[in-house]
Write a protein that holds these residues in place. Structure first.
Motif, PDB file in Angstrom:
ATOM      1  N   LEU A 287      -1.890 -18.360 -17.862  1.00  0.00           N
ATOM      2  CA  LEU A 287      -2.088 -16.943 -17.623  1.00  0.00           C
ATOM      3  C   LEU A 287      -0.902 -16.208 -18.130  1.00  0.00           C
ATOM      4  O   LEU A 287       0.137 -16.193 -17.835  1.00  0.00           O
ATOM      5  CB  LEU A 287      -2.441 -16.688 -16.254  1.00  0.00           C
ATOM      6  N   LEU A 288      -1.321 -15.208 -19.378  1.00  0.00           N
ATOM      7  CA  LEU A 288      -0.330 -14.368 -19.885  1.00  0.00           C
ATOM      8  C   LEU A 288       0.062 -13.120 -19.035  1.00  0.00           C
ATOM      9  O   LEU A 288       1.166 -12.719 -19.296  1.00  0.00           O
ATOM     10  CB  LEU A 288      -0.775 -14.509 -21.247  1.00  0.00           C
ATOM     11  N   THR A 289      -0.876 -12.716 -18.412  1.00  0.00           N
ATOM     12  CA  THR A 289      -0.657 -11.387 -17.699  1.00  0.00           C
ATOM     13  C   THR A 289      -1.297 -11.570 -16.361  1.00  0.00           C
ATOM     14  O   THR A 289      -1.961 -11.987 -16.245  1.00  0.00           O
ATOM     15  CB  THR A 289      -1.086 -10.103 -18.504  1.00  0.00           C
ATOM     16  N   PRO A 290      -0.248 -11.074 -15.418  1.00  0.00           N
ATOM     17  CA  PRO A 290      -0.706 -11.156 -14.089  1.00  0.00           C
ATOM     18  C   PRO A 290      -2.035 -10.154 -13.660  1.00  0.00           C
ATOM     19  O   PRO A 290      -2.522 -10.094 -12.505  1.00  0.00           O
ATOM     20  CB  PRO A 290       0.417 -10.802 -13.270  1.00  0.00           C
ATOM     21  N   GLY A 291      -2.060  -9.219 -14.707  1.00  0.00           N
ATOM     22  CA  GLY A 291      -3.262  -8.375 -14.307  1.00  0.00           C
ATOM     23  C   GLY A 291      -4.619  -8.849 -13.631  1.00  0.00           C
ATOM     24  O   GLY A 291      -5.022  -8.302 -12.766  1.00  0.00           O
ATOM     25  N   PRO A 292      -5.242  -9.877 -14.159  1.00  0.00           N
ATOM     26  CA  PRO A 292      -6.494 -10.133 -13.628  1.00  0.00           C
ATOM     27  C   PRO A 292      -6.597 -10.589 -11.967  1.00  0.00           C
ATOM     28  O   PRO A 292      -7.433 -10.091 -11.485  1.00  0.00           O
ATOM     29  CB  PRO A 292      -7.015 -11.336 -14.461  1.00  0.00           C
ATOM     30  N   LEU A 293      -5.361 -11.337 -11.797  1.00  0.00           N
ATOM     31  CA  LEU A 293      -5.262 -11.517 -10.445  1.00  0.00           C
ATOM     32  C   LEU A 293      -4.998 -10.444  -9.617  1.00  0.00           C
ATOM     33  O   LEU A 293      -5.560 -10.587  -8.305  1.00  0.00           O
ATOM     34  CB  LEU A 293      -4.404 -12.802 -10.091  1.00  0.00           C
ATOM     35  N   PHE A 294      -3.792  -9.962 -10.018  1.00  0.00           N
ATOM     36  CA  PHE A 294      -3.666  -8.520  -9.197  1.00  0.00           C
ATOM     37  C   PHE A 294      -4.648  -7.618  -9.008  1.00  0.00           C
ATOM     38  O   PHE A 294      -4.912  -6.952  -8.069  1.00  0.00           O
ATOM     39  CB  PHE A 294      -2.206  -7.931  -9.811  1.00  0.00           C
ATOM     40  N   SER A 295      -5.634  -7.301 -10.112  1.00  0.00           N
ATOM     41  CA  SER A 295      -6.632  -6.490  -9.939  1.00  0.00           C
ATOM     42  C   SER A 295      -7.595  -6.895  -8.797  1.00  0.00           C
ATOM     43  O   SER A 295      -8.226  -6.012  -7.964  1.00  0.00           O
ATOM     44  CB  SER A 295      -7.376  -6.380 -11.125  1.00  0.00           C
ATOM     45  N   THR A 296      -7.931  -8.159  -8.573  1.00  0.00           N
ATOM     46  CA  THR A 296      -8.800  -8.419  -7.516  1.00  0.00           C
ATOM     47  C   THR A 296      -8.172  -8.523  -6.467  1.00  0.00           C
ATOM     48  O   THR A 296      -8.777  -8.034  -5.225  1.00  0.00           O
ATOM     49  CB  THR A 296      -8.957 -10.248  -8.119  1.00  0.00           C
ATOM     50  N   LEU A 297      -6.807  -8.587  -6.137  1.00  0.00           N
ATOM     51  CA  LEU A 297      -6.077  -8.319  -4.800  1.00  0.00           C
ATOM     52  C   LEU A 297      -6.227  -6.885  -4.538  1.00  0.00           C
ATOM     53  O   LEU A 297      -6.612  -6.601  -3.498  1.00  0.00           O
ATOM     54  CB  LEU A 297      -4.814  -8.839  -4.981  1.00  0.00           C
ATOM     55  N   ALA A 298      -5.894  -6.028  -5.464  1.00  0.00           N
ATOM     56  CA  ALA A 298      -5.796  -4.628  -5.183  1.00  0.00           C
ATOM     57  C   ALA A 298      -7.280  -3.912  -5.026  1.00  0.00           C
ATOM     58  O   ALA A 298      -7.225  -3.163  -4.216  1.00  0.00           O
ATOM     59  CB  ALA A 298      -5.427  -3.866  -6.404  1.00  0.00           C
ATOM     60  N   GLN A 299      -8.340  -4.714  -5.546  1.00  0.00           N
ATOM     61  CA  GLN A 299      -9.597  -4.050  -5.323  1.00  0.00           C
ATOM     62  C   GLN A 299     -10.016  -4.447  -3.887  1.00  0.00           C
ATOM     63  O   GLN A 299     -11.020  -3.571  -3.151  1.00  0.00           O
ATOM     64  CB  GLN A 299     -10.790  -4.557  -6.242  1.00  0.00           C
ATOM     65  N   GLU A 300      -9.609  -5.395  -3.310  1.00  0.00           N
ATOM     66  CA  GLU A 300      -9.912  -5.803  -1.909  1.00  0.00           C
ATOM     67  C   GLU A 300      -9.440  -5.043  -0.857  1.00  0.00           C
ATOM     68  O   GLU A 300      -9.954  -4.966   0.129  1.00  0.00           O
ATOM     69  CB  GLU A 300      -9.918  -7.207  -1.868  1.00  0.00           C
ATOM     70  N   CYS A 301      -8.157  -4.636  -1.200  1.00  0.00           N
ATOM     71  CA  CYS A 301      -7.070  -4.185  -0.259  1.00  0.00           C
ATOM     72  C   CYS A 301      -7.382  -2.510   0.023  1.00  0.00           C
ATOM     73  O   CYS A 301      -7.800  -1.926  -1.004  1.00  0.00           O
ATOM     74  CB  CYS A 301      -5.812  -4.315  -0.543  1.00  0.00           C
ATOM     75  N   HIS A 302      -6.911  -2.020   1.263  1.00  0.00           N
ATOM     76  CA  HIS A 302      -7.013  -0.804   1.391  1.00  0.00           C
ATOM     77  C   HIS A 302      -5.755  -0.070   0.476  1.00  0.00           C
ATOM     78  O   HIS A 302      -5.960   0.916  -0.265  1.00  0.00           O
ATOM     79  CB  HIS A 302      -6.634  -0.509   2.713  1.00  0.00           C
ATOM     80  N   SER A 303      -4.562  -0.880   0.502  1.00  0.00           N
ATOM     81  CA  SER A 303      -3.547  -0.246  -0.313  1.00  0.00           C
ATOM     82  C   SER A 303      -2.495  -1.883  -0.578  1.00  0.00           C
ATOM     83  O   SER A 303      -2.429  -2.528   0.248  1.00  0.00           O
ATOM     84  CB  SER A 303      -2.625   0.660   0.587  1.00  0.00           C
ATOM     85  N   VAL A 304      -1.985  -1.593  -1.588  1.00  0.00           N
ATOM     86  CA  VAL A 304      -0.742  -2.476  -2.068  1.00  0.00           C
ATOM     87  C   VAL A 304       0.434  -1.839  -2.111  1.00  0.00           C
ATOM     88  O   VAL A 304       0.495  -0.778  -3.190  1.00  0.00           O
ATOM     89  CB  VAL A 304      -1.198  -3.357  -3.120  1.00  0.00           C
ATOM     90  N   VAL A 305       1.410  -2.033  -1.540  1.00  0.00           N
ATOM     91  CA  VAL A 305       2.651  -1.484  -1.637  1.00  0.00           C
ATOM     92  C   VAL A 305       3.703  -2.607  -2.210  1.00  0.00           C
ATOM     93  O   VAL A 305       4.025  -3.572  -1.809  1.00  0.00           O
ATOM     94  CB  VAL A 305       3.331  -1.046  -0.220  1.00  0.00           C
ATOM     95  N   LEU A 306       4.419  -2.181  -3.449  1.00  0.00           N
ATOM     96  CA  LEU A 306       5.368  -2.977  -4.202  1.00  0.00           C
ATOM     97  C   LEU A 306       6.700  -2.433  -3.775  1.00  0.00           C
ATOM     98  O   LEU A 306       7.005  -1.309  -4.118  1.00  0.00           O
ATOM     99  CB  LEU A 306       5.223  -2.973  -5.623  1.00  0.00           C
ATOM    100  N   ALA A 307       7.428  -3.255  -3.280  1.00  0.00           N
ATOM    101  CA  ALA A 307       8.867  -2.823  -2.953  1.00  0.00           C
ATOM    102  C   ALA A 307      10.046  -3.804  -3.511  1.00  0.00           C
ATOM    103  O   ALA A 307       9.941  -4.966  -3.402  1.00  0.00           O
ATOM    104  CB  ALA A 307       9.079  -2.908  -1.377  1.00  0.00           C
TER     105      ALA A 307
END
Length: 840
Positions: A618-638
């Protein structure tokens, strides 16, 4: 009265993630330091939470049991425990009554499953199946009540409750779960804080009656420190501020508490059970309960859940643990690691040998008879329009998966043959010439075929690894069907009685895990091929020495692997012909009735010089992160190092497809705001993402320098060709000592390229390595005229030298704690570690 048909808002759950278990534990410790006590849970692996004496014994004198696959052993025992329970409940004439609310604490299969002596038919059946007494206890009401009273904050606890760092009120870590599992009745370090030294604790104790010994709680006076809902009536006090009072009467304990000047007052109590301090010496409560499944039960209703990264970011682990992301706020601490973690979660490497093992396993299932007992209901795959609810025979279901694996193997075998016969720059002969000339590492990979984002399709759109799937003739719909069939076969396998030998059972379970990993990752790749590349590479089987025609058993080299044998082939008879395929499709394909299709003929026990691998990246983490972000209320990156944020957003696909930060041409107009996408999106833009300056003053606190030569002028470059030369490692050790001696205080981390080099340096620099005598005696018998070793000089400069272990996480955590303790107490320590190893 009207009925309120409005749906109630779902409670928002916070899921806090960091990279390692130790970092998660630090956050739990921070939570304990606050006055807030939400319902919480902390998730851990079976490896960390198991307490079964035959798998992971606990206690001060417990010894690690080598060679145990904790995950597979746990799965087998819990499955058998559930089957045993159902057998007891359904059999009226069982030798003993079974009550879910009071399950037996000991059955013949709870140990190693050996059985012995004169046993009833019922016990002979049970002893053949390994079971788990701790999993069995989870159905009892007493365990549910103890879990609730220990880990769930009571209604008297809020943000204004009087307390301090040692007030748990339900806050717990992995060690607390394990301690509770070993003895659910024992609660340690129950803390009561008072506002001043003259304030009474308000604890009411029962008066001893008759011959009853010990001190028991009666209640707590309202408004006093003890009135926080932690203690229950009839709790037995076992320790007061660390002193054992288990055999003292109430009057003696009351005087001890009254005279105590400690703040907080710390009590160890027993809520039922034996009323003794038994867990530390390895003795378990008869009602010891499984911490792993307790943590999962707590997570269902928790307001905040703590877990390592991969539990949430890896879709496979997330689904296995049943982590629900809907309406959750996911906080990813140390988020600079998120991109690499997601790439690893979406990538995989699969070799010929393990695929052939899958062929042997699936072929055995494909040859089973069509009977009612072998009919399997298809499980849902999680993809739209699946065929769940249909029924299929075990042999037909396995055959579909078998054909898929054989397509992969055929592609790998063809590619390997091309590589072996290619005399050019990308062939085996060139690889072996390079090995003779440059001593290439044995794990060097040689690319044969590459399908990646370099090619473009219609309209210039990147096709990624689509060519790989087209070459195999597989589409997205094919993988949807494969997912359904794998889920069904996996459930069938997990539901078997597990009567085979432990080694075989572990091997089969691992193969199922790899099969699921393969299908799920390829399914994600075929969904979005532009984000993946698929390559077929060749690597030497064991070592390049063997690939070049040398002996297979060369000291210091990996032993080459052989293909498995498919029945009826055996080691003695490898030329036997595999059984013909009975599936109707294969029979229809075969034009000659005397030459039927036989699967796995290449599984003949031979030992090739090269092995081919399918590498999916997997060259870019976008596809997996998009699935995560769509399911969640919010994602906080710190994190302290997320800049530049626009590139991070692009990597994680946080910008809409038609926007993103545009590259501005030179003009007099002000540049476009890089944080503001062209179209609305969930990405926070106002206020702008917070970016703080780095805490390190680069001019005053950081000194970066490269050292290219030793004092004698020779090159200081740690490569295989250099450190194989005589005297190089001695000079390297001397250089490290001189640098360490120039660092006045604190710990020093020294990174080496590999574990093998680390072990070589340890053996060479430490003269006592392998010495059966302790360093106390070796120091006294050493010749005083000898110069001190590199190890002695490092210890003289920094008191202690710790080496990163190559074993499990438990060993590493122990070594890390030794390093931290040495720095804390003595002001220094040297940690020799491997770059990109366990120390990050």
């Amino acid at each position: 009265n009207s009925i309120d048909l409005e749906p109630k808002p779902q409670k928002v759950k916070i899921i806090y993630c960091s990279r390692t278990h130790s970092q998660v534990a630090q956050m739990v410790s921070s939570l304990k330091s606050t006055p807030y006590r939400p319902r919480m849970a902390i998730l851990g692996s079976r490896e960390r939470l198991c307490i079964h004496k035959s798998i992971k014994p606990r206690g001060n004198y417990a010894e690690i049991i080598p060679g145990i696959n904790v995950t597979n052993e746990c799965r087998n025992r819990t499955r058998n425990t559930e089957k045993t329970r159902r057998r007891f409940l359904s059999t009226v004439e069982s030798d003993q009554a079974y009550d879910d609310d009071d399950p037996p604490d000991d059955l013949p299969g709870d140990g190693d499953g050996g059985g012995g002596g004169e046993e009833s038919a019922e016990n002979q059946f049970l002893s053949r199946k390994k079971t788990c007494p701790h999993y069995r206890q989870l159905t009892s009401g007493r365990i549910a009540n103890l879990v609730n009273s220990t880990f769930v904050p009571n209604n008297k606890v809020d943000c204004c409750s009087v307390g301090g760092k040692k007030s748990t009120y339900g806050a717990h870590d992995i060690e607390d779960l394990v301690s509770f599992g070993v003895d659910p009745y024992l609660q340690k370090n129950v803390a009561f804080y008072r506002e001043n030294s003259s304030q009474p604790f308000g604890l009411e104790l029962k008066v001893n009656e008759g011959r009853r010994r010990g001190c028991y709680v009666k209640g707590a006076k309202k408004g006093f420190p003890a009135d926080n809902g932690t203690l229950k009536e009839d709790d037995k006090i076992l320790r007061v501020n660390g002193s054992n009072v288990a055999h003292m009467n109430s009057q003696e304990v009351a005087e001890m508490i009254r005279d105590s000047s400690n703040n907080p007052l710390l009590l160890d109590i027993s809520r039922g059970g034996s009323g003794t301090l038994s867990s530390s010496d390895g003795r378990y409560s008869p009602h010891a309960a499984c911490p792993y499944y307790i943590s999962q039960a707590l997570a269902k209703d928790a307001e905040i859940v703590f877990a390592p990264y991969n539990y949430v970011l890896d879709p496979g682990i997330r689904d296995a643990l049943g982590i629900e992301l809907m309406n959750s706020v996911v906080i990813l601490d140390e988020a600079h690691n998120v991109e690499d973690t997601l790439r690893e979660a979406g990538s995989g490497k699969f070799g010929e040998f393990e695929l052939c093992e899958l062929v042997v396993m699936l072929n055995n299932y494909a040859l089973t008879e069509k009977s009612t007992g072998n009919m399997i209901e298809l499980e849902p795959s999680g993809v739209p329009g699946d065929a769940s609810g249909d029924v299929e025979y075990l042999c037909d279901l396995s055959h579909s998966l078998l054909i898929f694996i054989e397509k992969l193997i055929e592609d790998l075998r063809k590619s390997r043959t091309v590589f072996e016969n290619n005399p050019g720059a990308k062939g085996a002969q060139k690889a072996l010439r390079d090995y003779e000339r440059f001593h290439s590492p044995d794990d060097t990979e040689y690319e044969i075929i590459y399908d990646g984002p370099t090619g473009n399709g219609v309209g210039g759109k990147a096709v990624g690894c689509l060519g790989f799937f087209q070459r195999l003739g597989l589409s997205k719909s094919d993988f949807e069907k494969l997912l359904i069939r794998f889920n069904s076969l996996d459930k069938f396998h997990r539901g078997r009685d597990g009567s085979e030998e432990a080694v075989e059972r572990d091997r089969t379970s691992n193969l199922f895990d790899r099969l699921g990993d393969l299908i799920s990752k390829l399914y994600r790749a075929v969904e979005a091929p532009e984000h993946f590349y698929a390559a077929i590479v060749a690597s030497a089987n064991g070592s390049l020495e063997f690939a070049s025609g040398g002996e297979p058993d060369v000291r210091g080299k990996s032993k080459p692997t052989s293909f498995p044998l498919i029945p009826p082939k055996t080691i003695a008879h490898p030329d036997r012909i595999p059984n013909p395929c009975l599936n109707q499709h294969c029979r229809a394909v075969s034009s000659n009735v005397f030459s039927p299709v036989r699967h796995g003929s290449y599984c003949d026990g031979s030992t090739p010089k090269w092995q081919a691998f399918l590498c999916l990246r997997l060259l870019t983490p976008g596809p997996l992160f998009s699935t995560l972000a769509q399911e969640c209320h919010s994602v906080v990156l710190a994190s302290g190092s997320l800049s530049p944020i626009p590139s991070l957003c692009a990597e994680l696909s946080l910008f809409p497809a038609d926007s993103g930060p545009e590259i501005q041409k030179a003009s007099s107009s002000p540049p476009k705001d890089l944080y503001q996408p062209a179209s609305p999106n969930r990405l926070q833009n106002h206020p702008r993402p917070l970016q703080a300056d780095h805490v390190v003053d680069l001019k005053k606190q950081l000194f970066a320098v490269t050292i290219g030569h030793f004092p004698d002028g020779s090159e200081l470059k740690v490569t295989h060709s250099n450190y194989s030369k005589p005297g190089f490692l001695e000079k390297l050790g001397d250089a490290i000592v001189k640098i360490v001696e120039g660092i006045p205080s604190g710990g020093v981390l020294v990174f080496l390229p590999s574990y093998s080099l680390l072990r070589k340096c340890e053996r060479l620099w430490n003269p006592d390595i392998g010495n059966t005598q302790s360093s106390f005696w070796s120091d006294r018998f050493r010749d005083p005229s000898e110069e001190p070793s590199i190890w002695d000089r490092l210890k003289a400069a920094k008191h202690n030298v710790v080496v990163e272990p190559s074993g499990g996480q438990d060993l590493f955590e122990a070594k890390k704690e030794e390093y931290m303790e040495s720095v804390r107490i003595f002001g220094g320590c040297v940690l020799l570690a491997v770059y990109r190893g366990k120390v990050r």
